[in-house]
Design an enzyme around this catalytic site. Structure first.
Site, PDB file in Angstrom:
ATOM      1  N   TYR A  75      -1.623   6.493  -5.753  1.00 54.16           N
ATOM      2  CA  TYR A  75      -1.044   7.510  -4.865  1.00 54.16           C
ATOM      3  C   TYR A  75      -0.286   8.589  -5.616  1.00 54.16           C
ATOM      4  O   TYR A  75       0.022   9.636  -5.049  1.00 54.16           O
ATOM      5  CB  TYR A  75      -0.144   6.842  -3.813  1.00 54.16           C
ATOM      6  CG  TYR A  75      -0.975   6.086  -2.792  1.00 54.16           C
ATOM      7  CD1 TYR A  75      -1.536   6.744  -1.702  1.00 54.16           C
ATOM      8  CD2 TYR A  75      -1.238   4.719  -2.944  1.00 54.16           C
ATOM      9  CE1 TYR A  75      -2.323   6.074  -0.778  1.00 54.16           C
ATOM     10  CE2 TYR A  75      -2.027   4.037  -2.026  1.00 54.16           C
ATOM     11  CZ  TYR A  75      -2.570   4.723  -0.955  1.00 54.16           C
ATOM     12  OH  TYR A  75      -3.363   4.063  -0.039  1.00 54.16           O
ATOM     13  N   GLU A 128       0.069  -0.082  -5.421  1.00 52.23           N
ATOM     14  CA  GLU A 128      -0.929   0.995  -5.534  1.00 52.23           C
ATOM     15  C   GLU A 128      -0.237   2.284  -5.984  1.00 52.23           C
ATOM     16  O   GLU A 128      -0.700   3.382  -5.690  1.00 52.23           O
ATOM     17  CB  GLU A 128      -1.676   1.175  -4.207  1.00 52.23           C
ATOM     18  CG  GLU A 128      -2.361  -0.099  -3.748  1.00 52.23           C
ATOM     19  CD  GLU A 128      -3.503   0.128  -2.766  1.00 52.23           C
ATOM     20  OE1 GLU A 128      -4.078   1.229  -2.747  1.00 52.23           O
ATOM     21  OE2 GLU A 128      -3.806  -0.811  -2.018  1.00 52.23           O
ATOM     22  N   TRP A 129       0.844   2.114  -6.678  1.00 49.31           N
ATOM     23  CA  TRP A 129       1.672   3.245  -7.120  1.00 49.31           C
ATOM     24  C   TRP A 129       0.862   4.314  -7.834  1.00 49.31           C
ATOM     25  O   TRP A 129       0.830   5.487  -7.410  1.00 49.31           O
ATOM     26  CB  TRP A 129       2.828   2.673  -7.935  1.00 49.31           C
ATOM     27  CG  TRP A 129       3.720   3.637  -8.648  1.00 49.31           C
ATOM     28  CD1 TRP A 129       3.559   4.995  -8.811  1.00 49.31           C
ATOM     29  CD2 TRP A 129       4.950   3.298  -9.301  1.00 49.31           C
ATOM     30  NE1 TRP A 129       4.608   5.505  -9.545  1.00 49.31           N
ATOM     31  CE2 TRP A 129       5.471   4.493  -9.856  1.00 49.31           C
ATOM     32  CE3 TRP A 129       5.657   2.108  -9.493  1.00 49.31           C
ATOM     33  CZ2 TRP A 129       6.659   4.523 -10.579  1.00 49.31           C
ATOM     34  CZ3 TRP A 129       6.843   2.150 -10.208  1.00 49.31           C
ATOM     35  CH2 TRP A 129       7.334   3.336 -10.738  1.00 49.31           C
ATOM     36  N   ASP A 157       0.840  -1.202   0.000  1.00 42.90           N
ATOM     37  CA  ASP A 157       0.000   0.000   0.000  1.00 42.90           C
ATOM     38  C   ASP A 157       0.878   1.257   0.000  1.00 42.90           C
ATOM     39  O   ASP A 157       2.090   1.162   0.214  1.00 42.90           O
ATOM     40  CB  ASP A 157      -0.935  -0.047   1.220  1.00 42.90           C
ATOM     41  CG  ASP A 157      -2.279   0.595   0.931  1.00 42.90           C
ATOM     42  OD1 ASP A 157      -2.348   1.476   0.057  1.00 42.90           O
ATOM     43  OD2 ASP A 157      -3.272   0.217   1.584  1.00 42.90           O
ATOM     44  N   ASP A 181     -10.609   2.962  -3.501  1.00 38.98           N
ATOM     45  CA  ASP A 181     -11.051   1.656  -2.996  1.00 38.98           C
ATOM     46  C   ASP A 181     -12.476   1.337  -3.445  1.00 38.98           C
ATOM     47  O   ASP A 181     -13.352   2.205  -3.424  1.00 38.98           O
ATOM     48  CB  ASP A 181     -11.061   1.653  -1.463  1.00 38.98           C
ATOM     49  CG  ASP A 181      -9.667   1.765  -0.888  1.00 38.98           C
ATOM     50  OD1 ASP A 181      -8.692   1.862  -1.657  1.00 38.98           O
ATOM     51  OD2 ASP A 181      -9.557   1.748   0.356  1.00 38.98           O
TER      52      ASP A 181
HETATM   53  C1  GLA Z   1      -6.029   1.318   1.362  1.00 36.81           C
HETATM   54  C2  GLA Z   1      -6.106   0.339   0.213  1.00 36.81           C
HETATM   55  C3  GLA Z   1      -7.181  -0.690   0.500  1.00 36.81           C
HETATM   56  C4  GLA Z   1      -6.892  -1.417   1.795  1.00 36.81           C
HETATM   57  C5  GLA Z   1      -6.751  -0.408   2.923  1.00 36.81           C
HETATM   58  C6  GLA Z   1      -6.252  -1.047   4.200  1.00 36.81           C
HETATM   59  O1  GLA Z   1      -7.169   2.112   1.466  1.00 36.81           O
HETATM   60  O2  GLA Z   1      -6.362   1.014  -0.990  1.00 36.81           O
HETATM   61  O3  GLA Z   1      -7.281  -1.618  -0.566  1.00 36.81           O
HETATM   62  O4  GLA Z   1      -5.726  -2.173   1.653  1.00 36.81           O
HETATM   63  O5  GLA Z   1      -5.824   0.636   2.585  1.00 36.81           O
HETATM   64  O6  GLA Z   1      -6.055  -0.134   5.240  1.00 36.81           O
END
Ligand code: GLA
Length: 432
Positions: free
Chosen positions: A196, A192-193, A160, A220
């Site tokens: 962000y 998740e590069w 993450d 998400d």
């Molecule tokens: C971020 C991620 C989610 C999940 C949460 C956990 O929001 O994008 O997919 O992993 O963190 O805290």
């Protein structure tokens, strides 16, 4: 490098644009499995809620069900831990450790158990000092954590991007990729590069593809139709940037499948399944497999949809038209086949009928092709020609999913002639 194997203009374009994937031999097809976050979140209260808290029991039970109830056979392989698994303190050697109360056996033992079922284990950490939910992150410990995960027998890392300066996100993801590679264990790397980095600048998808096996671009997923729609809308509006980056070894990740939960009608669940297959998305379910309704289970295990998702050509589909409250999405498949999804985005009224005759994909039926409808129900639509009227009935917020298979070799000549040198944008216009 461009390959002459590819027949259509689109495929040629994409194959030229696709850059090298992360060279770890993993995710040659979109990852399939289960991930705890959307359904179980950060429930750490095992005293009050022992069956639904983040504990080793949860993953063991999911693994048991995955084997017993046909999930593994359908292709779902990874059982993935998300946030909230570790103890708040690292051990004396600076290693992450699982919360001892919730994971009394530790992660290595859990990995052994998951492996004994023929499945794989995923784990979660963060590029920053803390995870999004405030547990220890990997900052300052990338090598240590990569080695710890390898030592435990972990098969996938979701990394993450919380609690980090956005300007340093790319560098952080690259560093962990290298650390994982150095361990010598094959660990699928889920990033998740871009999610962000987008608020700061347009991410470098060439570098992302070289670094990660899949990558989250957008917010998400929630258990709601508005969430699914927002993901689809974002994907379509950025498809010219993100679609060319996807291919064997590296995929855009629109987040988890929430099918089998509370927020989507059955039509909406079908839409999520169909469109995730069209988008060549990882199929990571976040639901309670111990208690799922038979219709959702059948949908998630639908072999024909999974075949589209896992198609060996490895091209991501894209939206080709948006009109009259419909969206049409297409995905080129191996053997010159094509998948078409027609989504009814009109959320008022009843079922509506859509005629596919004008669709660009229809041209691939020259001189003839066979058409199979997969959703909302299986139907062999027989052999069709370009002047046939193919009518599909689509419920509000539902999707009709079809595959088109050419049945003559002259198809190839025509297909090549019609589609070569046409950009995604031009194809989109042929609908309108
Ligand atoms: C971020 C991620 C989610 C999940 C949460 C956990 O929001 O994008 O997919 O992993 O963190 O805290």
């Amino acid at each position: 490098m461009c390959s002459v194997m590819f027949l259509t203009g689109l495929l040629l374009f994409v194959s030229c644009a696709v850059v090298d994937a992360l060279d770890n031999g993993l995710a040659l097809k979109p990852t399939m499995g289960w991930l705890h976050w959307e359904r179980f979140m950060c429930n750490v209260d095992c005293d009050k809620n022992p069956d639904n808290c983040i504990s080793e029991r949860l993953y063991m039970q999911m693994a048991d069900v995955m084997v017993k109830e046909g999930w593994k056979e359908a292709g779902y392989e990874y059982v993935c831990i998300d946030d909230c698994w570790p103890s708040h303190q690292r051990d004396a050697q600076g290693r992450l450790q699982a919360d001892p109360k919730r994971f009394p056996g530790g992660i290595k033992k859990l990995a052994d158990y998951i492996h004994s079922k023929g499945l794989k284990l995923g784990i979660y950490s963060d590029i920053g000092k803390y995870t999004c939910a405030g547990y220890p992150g990997s900052l300052g410990y990338y090598e240590t954590d990569a080695l710890t995960f390898a030592d435990w027998g972990v098969d996938l890392l979701k990394f993450d991007g919380c609690n980090m300066d956005r300007a340093l996100v790319g560098e952080a993801y690259v560093n962990m990729s290298k650390a994982l590679n150095t361990t010598g264990r094959s660990i699928l790397y889920s990033c998740e590069w871009p999610l962000y980095e987008w608020p700061l600048r347009q991410p470098n998808y060439t570098a992302i593809r070289e670094t990660c096996n899949h990558w989250r671009n957008f917010q998400d997923v929630y258990d709601s139709w508005s969430s699914i729609k927002s993901i689809l809308d974002w994907t379509a509006s950025h498809q010219d940037i993100i679609v060319p980056a996807a291919g064997p070894g590296g995929w855009n990740d629109p987040d988890m499948l929430v099918i089998g939960n509370f927020g989507l009608s059955h039509d909406q669940q079908e839409s999520q399944m169909a469109l995730w297959a069209i988008m060549a998305a990882p199929l990571l379910m976040s639901n309670d497999l111990r208690d799922i309704c038979p219709r959702s289970k059948d949908l998630l295990q639908n072999r024909r949809i999974i075949d589209i998702s896992q198609d060996s050509l490895g091209k991501q589909g894209y939206r080709t038209a948006k009109m009259n409250g419909y969206e049409v999405w297409e995905r080129p498949l191996s053997q010159n086949r094509l998948a078409i999804a027609v989504m009814n985005r009109q959320e008022i009224g009843g079922p509506r009928q859509f005629t596919i005759r004008a669709a660009p994909g229809w041209k691939i039926c020259y001189p003839k092709c066979s058409i199979t409808q997969i959703l909302p129900q299986y139907k062999d639509m027989g052999i069709q020609a370009p002047d046939s009227n193919i009518v599909v009935t689509v419920n509000p917020s539902g999707t009709a999913l079809l595959t088109l298979t050419p049945i003559s070799s002259s198809f190839e000549r025509m297909h090549k002639r019609v589609w070569q040198d046409i950009s995604i944008k031009d194809k989109r216009n042929t609908f309108l």
